[in-house]
Design a protein around this motif. Structure first.
Motif, PDB file in Angstrom:
ATOM      1  N   PHE A 185       0.826  -1.206   0.000  1.00  0.00           N
ATOM      2  CA  PHE A 185       0.000   0.000   0.000  1.00  0.00           C
ATOM      3  C   PHE A 185       0.863   1.261   0.000  1.00  0.00           C
ATOM      4  CE2 PHE A 185      -2.039   3.484   2.268  1.00  0.00           C
ATOM      5  CZ  PHE A 185      -3.128   3.699   1.430  1.00  0.00           C
ATOM      6  N   VAL A 186       1.856   1.312   0.889  1.00  0.00           N
ATOM      7  CA  VAL A 186       2.740   2.485   0.962  1.00  0.00           C
ATOM      8  C   VAL A 186       3.479   2.670  -0.362  1.00  0.00           C
ATOM      9  CG1 VAL A 186       4.760   3.475   2.109  1.00  0.00           C
ATOM     10  CG2 VAL A 186       2.976   2.377   3.463  1.00  0.00           C
ATOM     11  N   ASN A 187       3.951   1.558  -0.940  1.00  0.00           N
ATOM     12  CA  ASN A 187       4.641   1.633  -2.222  1.00  0.00           C
ATOM     13  C   ASN A 187       3.727   2.159  -3.331  1.00  0.00           C
ATOM     14  OD1 ASN A 187       6.919   0.649  -1.018  1.00  0.00           O
ATOM     15  ND2 ASN A 187       6.775  -1.401  -1.889  1.00  0.00           N
ATOM     16  N   GLN A 188       2.468   1.722  -3.303  1.00  0.00           N
ATOM     17  CA  GLN A 188       1.513   2.177  -4.320  1.00  0.00           C
ATOM     18  C   GLN A 188       1.257   3.676  -4.204  1.00  0.00           C
ATOM     19  OE1 GLN A 188      -1.746  -0.499  -3.530  1.00  0.00           O
ATOM     20  NE2 GLN A 188      -1.185  -1.893  -5.177  1.00  0.00           N
ATOM     21  N   ILE A 189       1.163   4.172  -2.975  1.00  0.00           N
ATOM     22  CA  ILE A 189       0.942   5.603  -2.759  1.00  0.00           C
ATOM     23  C   ILE A 189       2.117   6.405  -3.322  1.00  0.00           C
ATOM     24  CG2 ILE A 189       0.887   7.390  -0.958  1.00  0.00           C
ATOM     25  CD1 ILE A 189      -1.801   6.125  -1.345  1.00  0.00           C
ATOM     26  N   ILE A 190       3.342   5.926  -3.065  1.00  0.00           N
ATOM     27  CA  ILE A 190       4.538   6.633  -3.549  1.00  0.00           C
ATOM     28  C   ILE A 190       4.640   6.533  -5.076  1.00  0.00           C
ATOM     29  CG2 ILE A 190       7.061   6.663  -3.496  1.00  0.00           C
ATOM     30  CD1 ILE A 190       6.879   5.671  -0.581  1.00  0.00           C
ATOM     31  N   ALA A 191       4.373   5.343  -5.617  1.00  0.00           N
ATOM     32  CA  ALA A 191       4.458   5.151  -7.070  1.00  0.00           C
ATOM     33  C   ALA A 191       3.437   6.005  -7.806  1.00  0.00           C
ATOM     34  CB  ALA A 191       4.266   3.675  -7.416  1.00  0.00           C
ATOM     35  N   GLU A 192       2.228   6.108  -7.255  1.00  0.00           N
ATOM     36  CA  GLU A 192       1.189   6.926  -7.878  1.00  0.00           C
ATOM     37  C   GLU A 192       1.564   8.399  -7.822  1.00  0.00           C
ATOM     38  OE1 GLU A 192      -2.454   7.809  -9.800  1.00  0.00           O
ATOM     39  OE2 GLU A 192      -1.240   5.992  -9.636  1.00  0.00           O
ATOM     40  N   ALA A 193       2.194   8.833  -6.720  1.00  0.00           N
ATOM     41  CA  ALA A 193       2.642  10.224  -6.609  1.00  0.00           C
ATOM     42  C   ALA A 193       3.687  10.531  -7.672  1.00  0.00           C
ATOM     43  CB  ALA A 193       3.209  10.481  -5.213  1.00  0.00           C
ATOM     44  N   ASP A 194       4.616   9.609  -7.864  1.00  0.00           N
ATOM     45  CA  ASP A 194       5.652   9.812  -8.875  1.00  0.00           C
ATOM     46  C   ASP A 194       5.034   9.835 -10.274  1.00  0.00           C
ATOM     47  OD1 ASP A 194       8.640   9.753  -9.656  1.00  0.00           O
ATOM     48  OD2 ASP A 194       7.819   8.054 -10.773  1.00  0.00           O
ATOM     49  N   ARG A 195       4.070   8.959 -10.530  1.00  0.00           N
ATOM     50  CA  ARG A 195       3.426   8.902 -11.844  1.00  0.00           C
ATOM     51  C   ARG A 195       2.716  10.217 -12.166  1.00  0.00           C
ATOM     52  NH1 ARG A 195      -1.105   8.222 -14.461  1.00  0.00           N
ATOM     53  NH2 ARG A 195      -2.376   8.311 -12.581  1.00  0.00           N
ATOM     54  N   GLN A 196       2.122  10.829 -11.144  1.00  0.00           N
ATOM     55  CA  GLN A 196       1.394  12.071 -11.365  1.00  0.00           C
ATOM     56  C   GLN A 196       2.300  13.303 -11.326  1.00  0.00           C
ATOM     57  OE1 GLN A 196      -2.285  12.686  -9.246  1.00  0.00           O
ATOM     58  NE2 GLN A 196      -2.739  10.507  -9.137  1.00  0.00           N
ATOM     59  N   GLY A 197       3.594  13.090 -11.033  1.00  0.00           N
ATOM     60  CA  GLY A 197       4.525  14.213 -11.003  1.00  0.00           C
ATOM     61  C   GLY A 197       4.450  15.036  -9.738  1.00  0.00           C
ATOM     62  N   ALA A 198       4.060  14.410  -8.616  1.00  0.00           N
ATOM     63  CA  ALA A 198       3.951  15.132  -7.343  1.00  0.00           C
ATOM     64  C   ALA A 198       5.337  15.389  -6.749  1.00  0.00           C
ATOM     65  CB  ALA A 198       3.103  14.335  -6.355  1.00  0.00           C
ATOM     66  N   THR A 199       5.480  16.508  -6.069  1.00  0.00           N
ATOM     67  CA  THR A 199       6.731  16.815  -5.380  1.00  0.00           C
ATOM     68  C   THR A 199       6.650  16.466  -3.900  1.00  0.00           C
ATOM     69  OG1 THR A 199       5.956  19.089  -5.056  1.00  0.00           O
ATOM     70  CG2 THR A 199       7.357  18.668  -6.967  1.00  0.00           C
ATOM     71  N   ASP A 200       5.424  16.425  -3.361  1.00  0.00           N
ATOM     72  CA  ASP A 200       5.238  16.147  -1.939  1.00  0.00           C
ATOM     73  C   ASP A 200       4.030  15.236  -1.736  1.00  0.00           C
ATOM     74  OD1 ASP A 200       7.012  18.370  -0.315  1.00  0.00           O
ATOM     75  OD2 ASP A 200       6.232  19.165  -2.199  1.00  0.00           O
ATOM     76  N   ILE A 201       4.116  14.414  -0.679  1.00  0.00           N
ATOM     77  CA  ILE A 201       2.975  13.602  -0.237  1.00  0.00           C
ATOM     78  C   ILE A 201       2.708  13.978   1.214  1.00  0.00           C
ATOM     79  CG2 ILE A 201       2.054  11.280   0.103  1.00  0.00           C
ATOM     80  CD1 ILE A 201       4.237  10.267  -1.820  1.00  0.00           C
ATOM     81  N   HIS A 202       1.468  14.338   1.532  1.00  0.00           N
ATOM     82  CA  HIS A 202       1.097  14.680   2.908  1.00  0.00           C
ATOM     83  C   HIS A 202       0.100  13.643   3.430  1.00  0.00           C
ATOM     84  CE1 HIS A 202       3.215  18.452   2.644  1.00  0.00           C
ATOM     85  NE2 HIS A 202       2.545  18.774   1.550  1.00  0.00           N
ATOM     86  N   ILE A 203       0.462  12.987   4.506  1.00  0.00           N
ATOM     87  CA  ILE A 203      -0.403  11.976   5.132  1.00  0.00           C
ATOM     88  C   ILE A 203      -0.856  12.550   6.465  1.00  0.00           C
ATOM     89  CG2 ILE A 203      -0.503   9.619   6.020  1.00  0.00           C
ATOM     90  CD1 ILE A 203       1.738   8.954   3.985  1.00  0.00           C
ATOM     91  N   GLU A 204      -2.169  12.866   6.550  1.00  0.00           N
ATOM     92  CA  GLU A 204      -2.683  13.656   7.667  1.00  0.00           C
ATOM     93  C   GLU A 204      -3.845  12.948   8.361  1.00  0.00           C
ATOM     94  OE1 GLU A 204      -2.087  17.935   5.409  1.00  0.00           O
ATOM     95  OE2 GLU A 204      -3.657  16.560   4.748  1.00  0.00           O
ATOM     96  N   PRO A 205      -3.646  12.443   9.579  1.00  0.00           N
ATOM     97  CA  PRO A 205      -4.750  11.822  10.321  1.00  0.00           C
ATOM     98  C   PRO A 205      -5.790  12.870  10.721  1.00  0.00           C
ATOM     99  CG  PRO A 205      -2.599  11.200  11.234  1.00  0.00           C
ATOM    100  CD  PRO A 205      -2.371  12.339  10.299  1.00  0.00           C
ATOM    101  N   GLN A 206      -7.037  12.613  10.357  1.00  0.00           N
ATOM    102  CA  GLN A 206      -8.151  13.461  10.774  1.00  0.00           C
ATOM    103  C   GLN A 206      -9.016  12.684  11.764  1.00  0.00           C
ATOM    104  OE1 GLN A 206      -8.399  16.768   9.123  1.00  0.00           O
ATOM    105  NE2 GLN A 206      -6.313  16.044   8.744  1.00  0.00           N
ATOM    106  N   GLU A 207     -10.072  13.310  12.242  1.00  0.00           N
ATOM    107  CA  GLU A 207     -10.910  12.658  13.244  1.00  0.00           C
ATOM    108  C   GLU A 207     -11.576  11.405  12.698  1.00  0.00           C
ATOM    109  OE1 GLU A 207     -14.383  13.809  16.494  1.00  0.00           O
ATOM    110  OE2 GLU A 207     -13.910  15.185  14.859  1.00  0.00           O
ATOM    111  N   THR A 208     -12.035  11.457  11.436  1.00  0.00           N
ATOM    112  CA  THR A 208     -12.781  10.322  10.882  1.00  0.00           C
ATOM    113  C   THR A 208     -12.127   9.707   9.650  1.00  0.00           C
ATOM    114  OG1 THR A 208     -14.119  11.841   9.542  1.00  0.00           O
ATOM    115  CG2 THR A 208     -14.980  11.225  11.718  1.00  0.00           C
TER     116      THR A 208
END
Length: 563
Positions: A185-208
């Motif tokens: 799962f973590v690898n997929q998140i990073i690979a998808e970010a690279d595919r879309q040309g993202a410079t940053d990934i923010h993982i933010e826990p919210q209440e729900t």
């Protein structure tokens, strides 16, 4: 096999798209690549776009085509097939009734998907067609990125991180098959970010929910993730901390780490920052390509005046050249392009960086490590005993670093560095505020370049519109009566923008500016003096790029201040 080949030829013939030569080429390549599907071969070697091939096949086979950009699947159909099956077969459930299910696929000849789903659903399965990329995008949209891995984790009860020591080192994210679900799962998140040309990934826990966002072209975009992801946020955060070699037991303090991974054969360096927040640890990942293709100075987008001034300054034997702007404004990219320009066999260049963002051949790059006392100031002192010609300091943060950099420039070295100010003229009051004497600043600083990044219009879908004069505030006439605005297409994922372009203002220090610095005149007075000498502000440079069709009026208004 012969019957299948004859059937394939008959179907492709009925499409009336391909010549005899193209059909022969398709068959020849399919024979040498047994795993290649008929549709894939027809698109690759038939000389037609996928959407045209699918439309012809649908007409020939009596199938329906679906535009997934405009048509949405039935919510009930989405619940009938698990994420694992959807990702396995690469199909999207579209609509269903009591006796049948319609799936959207990109290959009408892939019978494995229809047969497998027929066994699972115990009903008739009908196939509709859509391009491969659209199907993949829709699956991620409606099921979420990594939904199959999350589903597997919940089924298996894998709520703890896999602490395999080997997984902490460099990982090839394309080899996910044998990885544990949390790792996948973590690898997929990073690979998808690279595919879309993202410079940053923010993982933010919210209440729900556990919110994941990508920064693409400077703008944040929410990632579609499975709704049950929130149940696994501790495992996901722990996994990232293990990959970055951080203490997973420490949740009260911010921490910094680094991950080295490989995506599609390219090494990516990821800087990891954790921060305790109300509902758990917030994690930010900055993606950096280790072996970056350096942007040439001529490709940065300077106007003629700014290019001439910058080129003159960087080839000086001594002095300081400062690049200013907020975080993420492209300062490092500009500095590396300058270093690339002056990097010759007879020039010794040393850099002090925190961190080293790109590795450049022929340059001595030094990583700062404050925890053991390796600071910018200490590195600079050591550099002066290393006989450098050019020194690059990642950032001037304090008086000590500023004074050593100025002394280096006054003793025959060219110094490049960055400073956090709103514009070029603001660099001088900032240095004085640090405690540096104005006469030293005036003697040492050769020039200051202010910089911002604006999004570049997608060349495929931009549209020409009349200039709205209420936005044009410059005192001289506009360069044209029409400008371009974003529209949105598949190429730019419906945003209207693809990539970014830099805006510049270049202030050259001459005798008059030196006098103003010594007199401690404020930033506005120095800026006005520079404007009289030909400097273009960030907004003026932005308007020039608007009239050239590079960016839009609204984008310039967003990233620059009215002056």
């Amino acid at each position: 096999m012969q019957e299948n080949q004859s059937l394939a030829r008959a179907i492709l013939n009925s499409c009336k798209l391909f010549s005899a030569e193209q059909l022969a080429k398709i068959e020849e390549n399919r024979a040498s690549n047994p795993g290649m599907g008929l549709t894939e071969a027809a698109v690759k070697f038939g000389g037609h776009r996928e959407v045209e091939v699918l439309a012809a096949l649908a007409k020939s086979l009596g199938l329906e085509t679906v535009d997934l950009e405009k048509q949405q699947p039935n919510p009930e159909a989405l619940t009938k097939i698990t994420a694992s099956a959807v990702y396995q077969y690469n199909v999207l459930p579209f609509k269903c009734d009591a006796t049948s299910m319609t799936i959207v696929a990109s290959d009408p000849f892939d019978t494995k998907a229809a047969d497998g789903l027929r066994l699972i659903l115990h009903c008739r399965v009908k196939t509709a067609l859509a391009p491969h990329e659209e199907v993949e995008k829709a699956i991620k949209k409606y099921y979420g990125v990594g939904a199959d891995a999350i589903e597997k984790m919940i089924e298996d009860g894998r709520y703890s991180v896999d602490e395999d020591i080997g997984a902490m080192t460099k990982i090839d994210v394309n080899e996910m098959g044998e990885e544990a679900s949390i790792v996948r799962f973590v690898n997929q998140i990073i690979a998808e970010a690279d595919r879309q040309g993202a410079t940053d990934i923010h993982i933010e826990p919210q209440e729900t929910e556990l919110r994941i966002r990508y920064r693409i072209d400077g703008m944040l975009h929410k990632v579609d993730v499975p709704p049950q992801l929130n149940r696994l946020k501790s495992a996901i955060i722990s996994r990232i901390k293990v990959m970055a070699n951080l203490d997973i037991a420490e949740k009260r303090l911010p921490m910094d780490g680094r991950i080295g991974i490989r995506i599609a054969g390219q090494d990516i360096d990821i800087r990891v920052s954790t921060m305790p927040a109300a509902y758990g640890e917030s994690i930010s990942l900055r993606l950096l390509a280790k072996s970056g293709n350096f942007v040439k100075m001529s490709d940065l987008g300077f106007n003629d005046r700014d290019f001439a001034v910058v080129n003159k300054i960087i080839h000086r034997p001594n002095g300081i050249f400062l690049v200013t702007g907020p975080t993420g404004s492209g300062k490092s990219t500009s500095l590396y392009s300058f270093l690339h320009e002056v990097n010759k066999i007879d020039v010794r260049i040393m850099t002090a960086e925190d961190p080293i963002e790109y590795h450049m051949a022929g340059i001595n790059q030094v990583q700062m490590q404050a925890d053991i006392g390796m600071t910018f100031a200490r590195a600079l002192r050591a550099f002066l005993r290393q006989d450098p010609d050019i020194i690059m300091v990642g950032e001037i943060r304090d008086r000590e670093t500023a004074e050593i950099a100025i002394n280096a420039s006054l003793t025959g070295h060219m110094v490049f560095s960055t400073l956090h100010t709103n514009d070029a003229a603001g660099a001088f009051p900032r240095l004085i505020d640090m405690g540096v004497e104005p006469f030293l600043i005036a003697s040492a600083v050769a020039g200051v370049m202010g910089q911002r990044l604006c999004r570049r219009l997608c060349p495929k879908c931009r549209r020409e519109v009349p200039l709205d004069r209420k936005y044009y505030t410059l005192p001289y006439p506009p360069e044209g009566e029409t400008v371009f605005e974003p529209a949105g297409c598949d190429e730019c994922t419906r945003t209207g923008y693809r990539g970014r372009r830099a805006l510049f203002e270049v202030l050259e220090v001459d005798e008059d500016i030196e006098g103003a610095i010594v007199r401690r005149e404020n930033a506005t007075q120095i800026r006005n003096m520079s404007l009289e000498k030909g400097m273009k502000t960030l907004r003026e440079d932005g308007w020039a790029k608007v009239f050239k069709g590079v960016t839009s009026v609204k984008e310039i208004m967003r990233v620059t201040e009215e002056q």
